[in-house]
Design a protein around this motif. Structure first.
Motif, PDB file in Angstrom:
ATOM      1  N   PHE A   1      32.012  43.913  35.561  1.00  0.00           N
ATOM      2  CA  PHE A   1      31.220  44.347  36.703  1.00  0.00           C
ATOM      3  C   PHE A   1      30.269  45.465  36.272  1.00  0.00           C
ATOM      4  O   PHE A   1      30.662  46.402  35.571  1.00  0.00           O
TER       5      PHE A   1
ATOM      6  N   LEU B   1      37.029  49.432  38.249  1.00  0.00           N
ATOM      7  CA  LEU B   1      37.199  48.021  38.564  1.00  0.00           C
ATOM      8  C   LEU B   1      37.262  47.147  37.316  1.00  0.00           C
ATOM      9  O   LEU B   1      37.796  46.032  37.363  1.00  0.00           O
TER      10      LEU B   1
ATOM     11  N   ALA C   1      31.621  43.354  42.703  1.00  0.00           N
ATOM     12  CA  ALA C   1      32.946  42.991  43.218  1.00  0.00           C
ATOM     13  C   ALA C   1      32.873  42.565  44.675  1.00  0.00           C
ATOM     14  O   ALA C   1      33.526  41.596  45.084  1.00  0.00           O
TER      15      ALA C   1
ATOM     16  N   LEU D   1      33.889  38.849  46.305  1.00  0.00           N
ATOM     17  CA  LEU D   1      34.891  38.680  47.359  1.00  0.00           C
ATOM     18  C   LEU D   1      34.276  38.218  48.674  1.00  0.00           C
ATOM     19  O   LEU D   1      34.986  37.711  49.548  1.00  0.00           O
TER      20      LEU D   1
ATOM     21  N   GLN E   1      41.740  37.625  41.604  1.00  0.00           N
ATOM     22  CA  GLN E   1      40.424  37.005  41.468  1.00  0.00           C
ATOM     23  C   GLN E   1      39.447  37.939  40.777  1.00  0.00           C
ATOM     24  O   GLN E   1      38.637  37.518  39.936  1.00  0.00           O
ATOM     25  N   LEU E   2      39.500  39.225  41.110  1.00  0.00           N
ATOM     26  CA  LEU E   2      38.627  40.206  40.459  1.00  0.00           C
ATOM     27  C   LEU E   2      38.918  40.295  38.964  1.00  0.00           C
ATOM     28  O   LEU E   2      38.001  40.357  38.140  1.00  0.00           O
TER      29      LEU E   2
ATOM     30  N   GLN F   1      43.116  38.359  46.002  1.00  0.00           N
ATOM     31  CA  GLN F   1      41.758  38.833  45.740  1.00  0.00           C
ATOM     32  C   GLN F   1      41.720  39.752  44.523  1.00  0.00           C
ATOM     33  O   GLN F   1      40.760  39.718  43.743  1.00  0.00           O
TER      34      GLN F   1
ATOM     35  N   ILE G   1      36.523  48.031  48.835  1.00  0.00           N
ATOM     36  CA  ILE G   1      35.762  48.346  47.623  1.00  0.00           C
ATOM     37  C   ILE G   1      34.577  49.201  48.023  1.00  0.00           C
ATOM     38  O   ILE G   1      33.659  48.736  48.713  1.00  0.00           O
TER      39      ILE G   1
ATOM     40  N   ARG H   1      36.176  39.324  35.999  1.00  0.00           N
ATOM     41  CA  ARG H   1      35.650  40.301  35.040  1.00  0.00           C
ATOM     42  C   ARG H   1      35.972  39.908  33.605  1.00  0.00           C
ATOM     43  O   ARG H   1      35.361  40.429  32.666  1.00  0.00           O
TER      44      ARG H   1
END
Length: 327
Positions: free
Chosen positions: A244, A212, A250, A254, A234-235, A231, A260, A239
């Motif tokens: 993470f 991730l 994560a 979200l 967004q991750l 999304q 995930i 990060r």
């Protein structure tokens, strides 16, 4: 006049042979020097990965803020060899580093979808098939090609069956298993498909999870059921501020656990691809190696000379071949 002509011809032939011998010796010398320098760069990258496995940041993650992810753009080799511990070194007449330029890159291979995940216990893995189906749809590739790759992956990894009667032979020999994505052509995969898949997939010796902390938005989106591209973006943005430390980070971000999971995602990696390029005069030598990182060890699994060009500005990170600071 005939005598002069003969002497001139012999002299010209001798001069040409001498010039050719010098050119061959120069090219061979440059090739050997390049091979040794690239071997040293590979050892340095392995040392960086080994030290990373020993001196983690405390959370056991692999992310893009670590030393292995620092890019090395093309730099003159003499700048690395000019000083050691702050003491200038005498020039070595046997080694010409004036026109030698080194660049390199370490790429996290668990930032990509692993084709080996398609096979599990002699069958096509349903989760991996869905991941690759999303990627094929995103790239506009025919689903039939994915089905063919999955089927041949299962056959290539299957245990050889002994036919009835104990003859010891195999009625249908398994396809040869490629080591690299570029070798998918062995299975009849078109060159255009291989080129489209190359930035997003890899082929590793064992099943792996997607990291991730290093995967790009397309890989994150394809690897998770129910995850939207927004999304995934967004991750990646989150990060960049702070990596993470676990899959739970994560899911909290979200607000949902859809897609995930510890079964398909991780925050650490074991497989890295090391690219190296040395430009010596007018010659360019490239090499890449797959390195397996474990606790206190970084082992080279394969090496390939004549690899694709190094892109020091992209990928999941590049190694920094600069010498360590003086104590």
């Amino acid at each position: 006049m005939l005598t002069v002509t003969l002497v001139a011809s012999f002299a010209a032939a001798a001069l040409w042979q001498q010039w050719r011998a010098v050119e061959v010796e120069t090219a061979e010398r440059a090739r050997i020097q390049s091979a040794w320098v690239l071997a040293g760069a590979l050892d340095w990258s392995r040392l960086i990965l080994r030290e990373d496995s020993l001196a983690r940041s405390g959370d056991g993650t692999d992310n893009l803020t670590e030393p292995w992810a620092v890019p090395l753009a093309e730099a003159r080799l003499s700048t690395f060899l000019a000083a050691q511990r702050g003491v200038a070194q005498a020039p070595d007449a046997s080694t010409d580093t004036t026109d030698a330029f080194l660049s390199g890159q370490i790429t996290d291979q668990q930032a990509l979808l692993n084709l080996r995940n398609l096979a599990q216990s002699g069958q096509v893995d349903a989760v991996a098939l869905r991941q690759f189906a999303r990627l094929f749809e995103y790239l506009g590739l025919p689903p039939a090609q994915l089905d063919a790759i999955a089927r041949q992956m299962v056959q290539a990894l299957a245990e050889p069956a002994t036919p009835a009667g104990g003859s010891g032979g195999s009625a249908s020999p398994a396809p040869l298993l490629p080591q690299r994505v570029e070798q998918l052509g062995w299975w009849g995969v078109p060159v255009a498909t291989v080129a489209a898949l190359a930035p997003y997939v890899t082929l590793l010796p064992m099943r792996t999870k997607v990291n991730l902390n290093t995967a790009d938005p397309v890989v994150l989106w394809a690897s998770a059921d129910g995850l939207s591209m927004a999304q995934a973006q967004q991750l990646v943005q989150a990060r960049a501020a702070r990596h993470f430390t676990g899959e739970a980070d994560a899911t909290r971000l979200l607000g949902t656990a859809d897609g995930i999971a510890a079964a398909t995602h991780t925050v650490s990696s074991q497989y890295f691809l090391v690219h190296g390029q040395l430009r010596l005069g007018g010659a360019v030598v490239r090499e890449r190696s797959l390195v397996h990182k474990q606790q206190g060890e970084a082992r080279t699994l394969w090496r390939e000379r004549g690899a694709p060009p190094v892109d020091a500005g992209g990928g999941a990170g590049t190694y920094n071949a600069a010498p360590p600071p003086a104590p």
